[in-house]
Motif scaffolding. Structure first.
Motif, mmCIF file in Angstrom:
data_model
loop_
_atom_site.group_PDB
_atom_site.id
_atom_site.type_symbol
_atom_site.label_atom_id
_atom_site.label_comp_id
_atom_site.label_asym_id
_atom_site.label_seq_id
_atom_site.Cartn_x
_atom_site.Cartn_y
_atom_site.Cartn_z
ATOM 1 N N ALA A 3 -7.645 -7.398 10.626
ATOM 2 C CA ALA A 3 -6.781 -6.159 10.079
ATOM 3 C C ALA A 3 -6.746 -6.807 8.471
ATOM 4 N N ILE A 4 -6.508 -5.605 7.805
ATOM 5 C CA ILE A 4 -6.711 -5.526 6.188
ATOM 6 C C ILE A 4 -5.171 -6.011 5.766
ATOM 7 N N THR A 5 -4.409 -4.878 5.562
ATOM 8 C CA THR A 5 -3.095 -4.921 5.245
ATOM 9 C C THR A 5 -2.355 -3.769 5.732
ATOM 10 N N THR A 6 -1.202 -3.725 5.524
ATOM 11 C CA THR A 6 -0.449 -2.604 6.158
ATOM 12 C C THR A 6 -0.693 -1.227 5.111
ATOM 13 N N LYS A 101 -1.274 0.920 -7.303
ATOM 14 C CA LYS A 101 -1.079 -0.243 -6.456
ATOM 15 C C LYS A 101 -1.480 0.168 -5.091
ATOM 16 N N LEU A 102 -2.580 0.871 -4.699
ATOM 17 C CA LEU A 102 -2.785 1.294 -3.509
ATOM 18 C C LEU A 102 -3.097 0.529 -2.275
ATOM 19 N N SER A 103 -4.070 -0.421 -2.712
ATOM 20 C CA SER A 103 -4.548 -1.230 -1.885
ATOM 21 C C SER A 103 -5.191 -2.659 -2.565
ATOM 22 N N LYS A 104 -5.331 -3.532 -1.761
ATOM 23 C CA LYS A 104 -6.103 -4.666 -2.357
ATOM 24 C C LYS A 104 -7.491 -4.612 -2.010
ATOM 25 N N TRP A 105 -7.842 -3.644 -1.115
ATOM 26 C CA TRP A 105 -9.381 -3.555 -0.735
ATOM 27 C C TRP A 105 -9.592 -1.938 -1.172
ATOM 28 N N VAL A 106 -10.931 -1.893 -1.578
ATOM 29 C CA VAL A 106 -11.658 -0.591 -2.027
ATOM 30 C C VAL A 106 -13.106 -0.593 -1.223
ATOM 31 N N MET A 107 -13.364 0.545 -0.782
ATOM 32 C CA MET A 107 -14.892 0.959 -0.359
ATOM 33 C C MET A 107 -15.414 2.189 -1.246
#
Length: 235
Positions: A3-6, A101-107
């Motif tokens: 799981a990444i984040t909410t 501040k959309l996400s901690k992770w990007v791809m």
């Protein structure tokens, strides 16, 4: 699966290129495969994954094609201005992700890779999310590799045992990627993909083996091959 984040993962699709090698009357991301453009197939594959919360597409200013697509009105698709080079487009999208501040992770995924498998996305997320740096999809080199001289004659054979073809998506922490990519471009480094920016800064992303049918549409014959793979609908 990890799981990444909410918040989920934000996928970035640089789509400001012109695709001159396709010799077509429009950029390759807007060529048709069946009833949809290449770009629509690509974005739909990303949106179909449960851990991808949003897709940010970097488009050339004044692009007349994107507004006509169904994905242009999708609530999970955001358009930002692209740049002259791929890295500029990616950086534009990264700055948007950071500001919102959309996400901690990007791809980051190539617009012209519509044959991405959901199972490869699963594996990439599982590996990259626990790796110290992140990771990229890649495939081991299978063919004998030759180094050419200036006359296009063979200079020597390259040992292929540790060589990989870099694919996309490439997944990293958003904050680290925007900082590293900004510094690399400011320093005049040659950045061919997101991993190369991390490598320039001394990091070693993970290589995650993906399917060889995750092709990038570059030449005219690639369009028919991509259509064949999509018709097989392999997950």
């Amino acid at each position: 699966m990890t799981a990444i984040t909410t918040q989920g993962i934000v996928a970035i699709v640089p789509a400001a290129g012109v695709g001159s090698r396709m010799k077509a009357n429009k950029p390759k991301q807007y060529l048709m495969i069946g009833q949809k453009t290449v770009l629509e197939h690509t974005v739909d594959k990303l949106l179909a994954h449960q851990q991808i919360s949003q897709v940010v597409v970097a488009i050339t200013e004044g692009d007349p094609y994107f507004p006509e697509l169904s994905i242009a009105a999708h609530p999970q698709v955001v358009r930002v201005s692209g740049g002259k080079e791929r890295a500029d487009s990616v950086l534009s999208a990264l700055r948007y992700v950071a500001e919102q501040k959309l996400s901690k992770w990007v791809m980051v995924h190539d617009a012209a890779r519509p044959c991405l498998r959901a199972s490869d996305l699963d594996t990439l997320i599982e590996v990259a999310s626990v790796h110290p740096v992140g990771g990229i999809l890649a495939t081991p080199v299978r063919d004998t590799m030759k180094r050419a001289n200036g006359n296009h004659d063979i200079d020597h054979t390259v040992e292929r045992s540790d060589l990989w073809h870099a694919l996309t998506p490439q997944m990293f922490k958003a904050e680290q990627l925007v900082e590293t990519l900004s510094k690399a471009l400011a320093a005049g480094a040659i950045i061919t993909d997101e991993a190369s920016a991390l490598e320039w800064a001394g990091f070693q992303p993970a290589l995650v083996q993906g399917a060889a049918d995750n092709i990038k549409i570059t030449q005219p014959e690639d369009l028919a091959l991509a259509e064949f793979y999509l018709q097989r609908n392999i997950g």
